[in-house]
Motif scaffolding. Sequence first.
Motif, PDB file in Angstrom:
ATOM      1  N   ASN A 713       0.844  -1.192   0.000  1.00  0.00           N
ATOM      2  CA  ASN A 713       0.000   0.000   0.000  1.00  0.00           C
ATOM      3  C   ASN A 713       0.877   1.238   0.000  1.00  0.00           C
ATOM      4  O   ASN A 713       2.059   1.189   0.379  1.00  0.00           O
ATOM      5  N   LEU A 714       0.308   2.358  -0.409  1.00  0.00           N
ATOM      6  CA  LEU A 714       1.096   3.564  -0.648  1.00  0.00           C
ATOM      7  C   LEU A 714       1.662   4.188   0.616  1.00  0.00           C
ATOM      8  O   LEU A 714       2.664   4.899   0.561  1.00  0.00           O
ATOM      9  N   LEU A 715       1.054   3.929   1.773  1.00  0.00           N
ATOM     10  CA  LEU A 715       1.547   4.524   3.016  1.00  0.00           C
ATOM     11  C   LEU A 715       2.672   3.724   3.649  1.00  0.00           C
ATOM     12  O   LEU A 715       3.396   4.239   4.495  1.00  0.00           O
ATOM     13  N   GLY A 716       2.780   2.456   3.285  1.00  0.00           N
ATOM     14  CA  GLY A 716       3.769   1.603   3.946  1.00  0.00           C
ATOM     15  C   GLY A 716       3.316   1.113   5.304  1.00  0.00           C
ATOM     16  O   GLY A 716       4.118   0.584   6.083  1.00  0.00           O
ATOM     17  N   VAL A 717       2.016   1.255   5.629  1.00  0.00           N
ATOM     18  CA  VAL A 717       1.513   0.830   6.933  1.00  0.00           C
ATOM     19  C   VAL A 717       1.048  -0.626   6.880  1.00  0.00           C
ATOM     20  O   VAL A 717       0.716  -1.157   5.818  1.00  0.00           O
ATOM     21  N   LYS A 718       1.044  -1.257   8.044  1.00  0.00           N
ATOM     22  CA  LYS A 718       0.517  -2.607   8.201  1.00  0.00           C
ATOM     23  C   LYS A 718      -0.575  -2.554   9.266  1.00  0.00           C
ATOM     24  O   LYS A 718      -0.517  -1.741  10.179  1.00  0.00           O
ATOM     25  N   GLY A 719      -1.558  -3.429   9.158  1.00  0.00           N
ATOM     26  CA  GLY A 719      -2.651  -3.431  10.126  1.00  0.00           C
ATOM     27  C   GLY A 719      -2.144  -3.675  11.537  1.00  0.00           C
ATOM     28  O   GLY A 719      -1.204  -4.429  11.747  1.00  0.00           O
ATOM     29  N   VAL A 720      -2.802  -3.042  12.532  1.00  0.00           N
ATOM     30  CA  VAL A 720      -2.309  -3.156  13.909  1.00  0.00           C
ATOM     31  C   VAL A 720      -3.393  -3.548  14.905  1.00  0.00           C
ATOM     32  O   VAL A 720      -3.102  -4.017  15.989  1.00  0.00           O
ATOM     33  N   GLY A 721      -4.672  -3.411  14.534  1.00  0.00           N
ATOM     34  CA  GLY A 721      -5.730  -3.500  15.528  1.00  0.00           C
ATOM     35  C   GLY A 721      -5.855  -4.830  16.237  1.00  0.00           C
ATOM     36  O   GLY A 721      -6.393  -4.887  17.337  1.00  0.00           O
ATOM     37  N   GLU A 722      -5.377  -5.916  15.629  1.00  0.00           N
ATOM     38  CA  GLU A 722      -5.566  -7.244  16.220  1.00  0.00           C
ATOM     39  C   GLU A 722      -4.264  -7.906  16.647  1.00  0.00           C
ATOM     40  O   GLU A 722      -4.268  -8.997  17.220  1.00  0.00           O
ATOM     41  N   LEU A 723      -3.147  -7.233  16.439  1.00  0.00           N
ATOM     42  CA  LEU A 723      -1.839  -7.849  16.656  1.00  0.00           C
ATOM     43  C   LEU A 723      -1.647  -8.279  18.108  1.00  0.00           C
ATOM     44  O   LEU A 723      -1.177  -9.389  18.388  1.00  0.00           O
ATOM     45  N   GLY A 724      -1.997  -7.405  19.053  1.00  0.00           N
ATOM     46  CA  GLY A 724      -1.784  -7.722  20.460  1.00  0.00           C
ATOM     47  C   GLY A 724      -2.589  -8.914  20.924  1.00  0.00           C
ATOM     48  O   GLY A 724      -2.111  -9.751  21.711  1.00  0.00           O
ATOM     49  N   THR A 725      -3.820  -9.028  20.436  1.00  0.00           N
ATOM     50  CA  THR A 725      -4.673 -10.153  20.824  1.00  0.00           C
ATOM     51  C   THR A 725      -4.075 -11.475  20.364  1.00  0.00           C
ATOM     52  O   THR A 725      -4.139 -12.481  21.074  1.00  0.00           O
ATOM     53  N   ILE A 726      -3.505 -11.461  19.185  1.00  0.00           N
ATOM     54  CA  ILE A 726      -2.949 -12.688  18.613  1.00  0.00           C
ATOM     55  C   ILE A 726      -1.717 -13.147  19.381  1.00  0.00           C
ATOM     56  O   ILE A 726      -1.544 -14.349  19.639  1.00  0.00           O
ATOM     57  N   GLY A 727      -0.875 -12.222  19.790  1.00  0.00           N
ATOM     58  CA  GLY A 727       0.362 -12.591  20.465  1.00  0.00           C
ATOM     59  C   GLY A 727       0.221 -12.904  21.938  1.00  0.00           C
ATOM     60  O   GLY A 727       0.954 -13.736  22.487  1.00  0.00           O
ATOM     61  N   ALA A 728      -0.728 -12.253  22.605  1.00  0.00           N
ATOM     62  CA  ALA A 728      -0.795 -12.373  24.058  1.00  0.00           C
ATOM     63  C   ALA A 728      -1.198 -13.748  24.530  1.00  0.00           C
ATOM     64  O   ALA A 728      -0.636 -14.282  25.492  1.00  0.00           O
ATOM     65  N   THR A 729      -2.182 -14.347  23.858  1.00  0.00           N
ATOM     66  CA  THR A 729      -2.705 -15.622  24.356  1.00  0.00           C
ATOM     67  C   THR A 729      -1.631 -16.702  24.407  1.00  0.00           C
ATOM     68  O   THR A 729      -1.433 -17.332  25.457  1.00  0.00           O
ATOM     69  N   PRO A 730      -0.893 -16.977  23.322  1.00  0.00           N
ATOM     70  CA  PRO A 730       0.149 -18.001  23.431  1.00  0.00           C
ATOM     71  C   PRO A 730       1.298 -17.597  24.345  1.00  0.00           C
ATOM     72  O   PRO A 730       1.864 -18.465  25.035  1.00  0.00           O
ATOM     73  N   ALA A 731       1.647 -16.311  24.377  1.00  0.00           N
ATOM     74  CA  ALA A 731       2.745 -15.882  25.242  1.00  0.00           C
ATOM     75  C   ALA A 731       2.413 -16.146  26.714  1.00  0.00           C
ATOM     76  O   ALA A 731       3.248 -16.634  27.485  1.00  0.00           O
ATOM     77  N   VAL A 732       1.177 -15.834  27.107  1.00  0.00           N
ATOM     78  CA  VAL A 732       0.774 -16.025  28.499  1.00  0.00           C
ATOM     79  C   VAL A 732       0.683 -17.514  28.832  1.00  0.00           C
ATOM     80  O   VAL A 732       1.190 -17.967  29.866  1.00  0.00           O
ATOM     81  N   VAL A 733       0.020 -18.291  27.979  1.00  0.00           N
ATOM     82  CA  VAL A 733      -0.137 -19.714  28.282  1.00  0.00           C
ATOM     83  C   VAL A 733       1.211 -20.429  28.244  1.00  0.00           C
ATOM     84  O   VAL A 733       1.491 -21.297  29.086  1.00  0.00           O
ATOM     85  N   ASN A 734       2.070 -20.087  27.303  1.00  0.00           N
ATOM     86  CA  ASN A 734       3.403 -20.681  27.284  1.00  0.00           C
ATOM     87  C   ASN A 734       4.161 -20.375  28.575  1.00  0.00           C
ATOM     88  O   ASN A 734       4.910 -21.221  29.075  1.00  0.00           O
ATOM     89  N   ALA A 735       3.965 -19.174  29.115  1.00  0.00           N
ATOM     90  CA  ALA A 735       4.624 -18.819  30.376  1.00  0.00           C
ATOM     91  C   ALA A 735       4.093 -19.675  31.524  1.00  0.00           C
ATOM     92  O   ALA A 735       4.849 -20.123  32.396  1.00  0.00           O
ATOM     93  N   ILE A 736       2.784 -19.910  31.550  1.00  0.00           N
ATOM     94  CA  ILE A 736       2.195 -20.736  32.605  1.00  0.00           C
ATOM     95  C   ILE A 736       2.700 -22.177  32.499  1.00  0.00           C
ATOM     96  O   ILE A 736       3.070 -22.800  33.503  1.00  0.00           O
ATOM     97  N   VAL A 737       2.723 -22.710  31.289  1.00  0.00           N
ATOM     98  CA  VAL A 737       3.212 -24.072  31.087  1.00  0.00           C
ATOM     99  C   VAL A 737       4.672 -24.178  31.520  1.00  0.00           C
ATOM    100  O   VAL A 737       5.087 -25.168  32.146  1.00  0.00           O
ATOM    101  N   ASP A 738       5.453 -23.154  31.204  1.00  0.00           N
ATOM    102  CA  ASP A 738       6.860 -23.142  31.605  1.00  0.00           C
ATOM    103  C   ASP A 738       6.995 -23.183  33.125  1.00  0.00           C
ATOM    104  O   ASP A 738       7.823 -23.932  33.669  1.00  0.00           O
ATOM    105  N   ALA A 739       6.177 -22.408  33.820  1.00  0.00           N
ATOM    106  CA  ALA A 739       6.232 -22.397  35.276  1.00  0.00           C
ATOM    107  C   ALA A 739       5.851 -23.759  35.850  1.00  0.00           C
ATOM    108  O   ALA A 739       6.493 -24.256  36.791  1.00  0.00           O
ATOM    109  N   LEU A 740       4.813 -24.360  35.294  1.00  0.00           N
ATOM    110  CA  LEU A 740       4.369 -25.666  35.775  1.00  0.00           C
ATOM    111  C   LEU A 740       5.400 -26.751  35.454  1.00  0.00           C
ATOM    112  O   LEU A 740       5.622 -27.679  36.251  1.00  0.00           O
ATOM    113  N   ASP A 741       6.022 -26.650  34.302  1.00  0.00           N
ATOM    114  CA  ASP A 741       7.081 -27.588  33.924  1.00  0.00           C
ATOM    115  C   ASP A 741       8.198 -27.551  34.962  1.00  0.00           C
ATOM    116  O   ASP A 741       8.637 -28.598  35.460  1.00  0.00           O
ATOM    117  N   HIS A 742       8.645 -26.355  35.308  1.00  0.00           N
ATOM    118  CA  HIS A 742       9.737 -26.224  36.260  1.00  0.00           C
ATOM    119  C   HIS A 742       9.312 -26.533  37.688  1.00  0.00           C
ATOM    120  O   HIS A 742      10.172 -26.721  38.561  1.00  0.00           O
TER     121      HIS A 742
END
Length: 780
Positions: A713-742
């Motif tokens: 696109n001419l502005l060079g922008v990328k969509g941002v509105g949903e990015l945080g939702t997509i990343g947070a869920t696996p990051a948080v659950v992976n952290a919980i699994v890591d804690a339980l593993d240890h």
Amino acid sequence: MGRYGSGQVVRRIEDPALLAGQGQYAGDVTLPGQAWLVFVRSPHAHALIERIDTTAARVVPGVAAIFTGEELAKAGVKPIPGGGLPRADGSPCASPPRRALAHERVRYVGEPVVAVVAESLDAAREAADLVMVEYDVLPSVVDTFSAIRPGAPVLTPEAPDNIAAETRYGDAKAAEAAFARAAHKVSLDIDNQRLAPSPIEPRSVLAAFDAASGRLTVRLSSQMPTAVRDGLAGLIPGLDTKKVRVVVGDVGGGFGMKTGPYPEDIAVGYASLQLKRPVKWVAERLEEFLSAVHGRDAISRAELALDKEGKVLALRVRGFANVGAYGTGAGIAIPLLVGPWVSTSIYDIPLIDLHFQAVLTNRGSTGPYRGAGRPEAIYIVERLMDAAAREMRMDPAELRRRNMIRPEQMPYKNPMGQVYDTGNFASILAQGLEAADWKGFAARREESKRGGRLRGRGIATFLEWTGGNALKEIVEVAIAGDGFIEVISATQQMGQGIQTSYVQLVVDVFDVPMDRVRIIQGDTDRANGFGSAGSRSLFTGGAAVSVGSRKAFDRAKELAAESLEVSAGDLEYRAGRFAVAGTDLGIGLFEVAGKQEAARIHVESTTTADAPSWPNACHVCEVEIDPETGEVQVAAYSSVNDIGRIVSPDIVRGQVDGGAMQGIGQALCEKVSYDSESGQMLSASFMDYAMPRAETFVGFNTHFDTSIPCTTNLLGVKGVGELGTIGATPAVVNAIVDALDHAGLGRDAERIQMPVTSERVWRALRRDFEASPFDGKGGA
């Protein structure tokens, strides 16, 4: 311009009116002669409608009309079209007709059956309570796997197996061979639970028929006014697009829930058309939980095959999406098409074997919810990457780095045929690790241990697809003699601050104060288009605003040159004024406009992006767990996000952080639950549906890399509105699994499912796990 143009931190122009209580939401509008509508809803998950008796209801003082599904069907009101993907045998997508009011059969608790219209809301409620509906209750099924077992209650004859649609992608035989030769294999059963979008403003519809013009004007809370207009015009007899106007004012959040027409929208519009007067309905929160579309609700068995060095050889996913009683177009496409597009994410995975089914059940329908398919797919691959790292005893960041697509591979076509135009994923990973102080985690874990708490760390490196594949946008730009620049766009403000970003783009071109720019949205008599969904507003709409503004400026410059009797090349421009170079001769921008016909310079402009955009990020989360109670707190959260060029820094930060909070909500507490026997919803209020609270986290450490602009696109922008939702869920659950593993659970920690509530963590620490949803005992 430098202070207020793109890239600068400015105050949102939307906020002053809202903070002063001067916003105008659909529910705020009252019209002369307005009547109120209340729905009688089904108390049963599945039943035949035997008889409806409205006798007692009709004599309630103030009752204007009562409508039933039978009446609407006889009048020719059409059902809302369902999904478009086929069944496995190639036959059309199978779904029951989704009507404005149920006719002959109800298929979920809360389905609208009767509409009561009265002079006051109290009278409508009283009459609705007196409507007697006799039902022949049928067996119901709400659990995904129960619905596809032989002998299950059938929702529609076209799908005797309750499978509405089915898709397969990749090469199953080649993937099987890759798994056979793999040095390492991991498998997870994953439940992306059903969620309620829960915007602060419930749905509200006010329809007003004007007999003189024969037009129906509908005010409602929506992200996509044109889609609602087209739906009403195509489904209600006697209407066409020229006879329907949809007006949207302020919107108190949408998150994908407020897109196309709902059954209630059609019923309210039909009532107004019949009564020749305004009719209004405002949803109660209970109605929103029961009948507004939900998100997610997909169960998957996911497998990853890797060689001895950790290179992924193949990804295999068997997925089942519970789409509810009526398979909507988006509700089916999201898990069966959109999610698979990003299933391999930023990784160079050569082989896939994906198989998905959309399953009909006696639940409410699913549809878009922030991220729409991408969160589910990314959650799967990110959980698998952590499981593989645990299997290989490798740093999870290093395993990801080894599998990332390299910059020299761009443009890159993934196994689903989607083409990524840009991305330096390893660089974003490196920045993310630095921002999170990855190397210092061991010391923080020991510090938490001394305090009697378990600490875990999770990471998600990922991308998403944005643009909604609706890449064309039309805008109108007018320079008016009264001193304002007016921009009309079919995208929709809904709390995300898009008007402010548009103003900054206009300021870039015209070098005028922000208060000289007006953004007009939410009126199908002024503009029509796709609307705002799929993180497309700035990506497509912003580019159109920028191009349209430049065209309007160029036209103004030509007219200024004519007025000054010089060549346009002799003109300089600054702060709203054209001047002849080297002289004191000049003319103001708005003065030029005032000299034209209608005292304005008007330009219509169409801009089309070449392809979607692919924002990407690295999110790292650390959690602390109280082993005595299972309570989880997000102790640290860092992210580095590549969204290309940034127009409004504070707005994009708010989008990423707000989205991450919603992702944390899915990870820790949110779930729409149904009773498997009765089909009754068990989470139909905020007393029962847990939203994330401020004490669950300590704040965000959010960064952006703007060095990799989008090329589509001419502005060079990328969509941002949903990015945080997509990343947070696996990051948080992976952290919980890591804690339980240890904590000693090892690979058993990977059995935990979302939402990872305190009870689930407490039980997991005592090795009391729920059964996998795939054995039919997991409450799918």
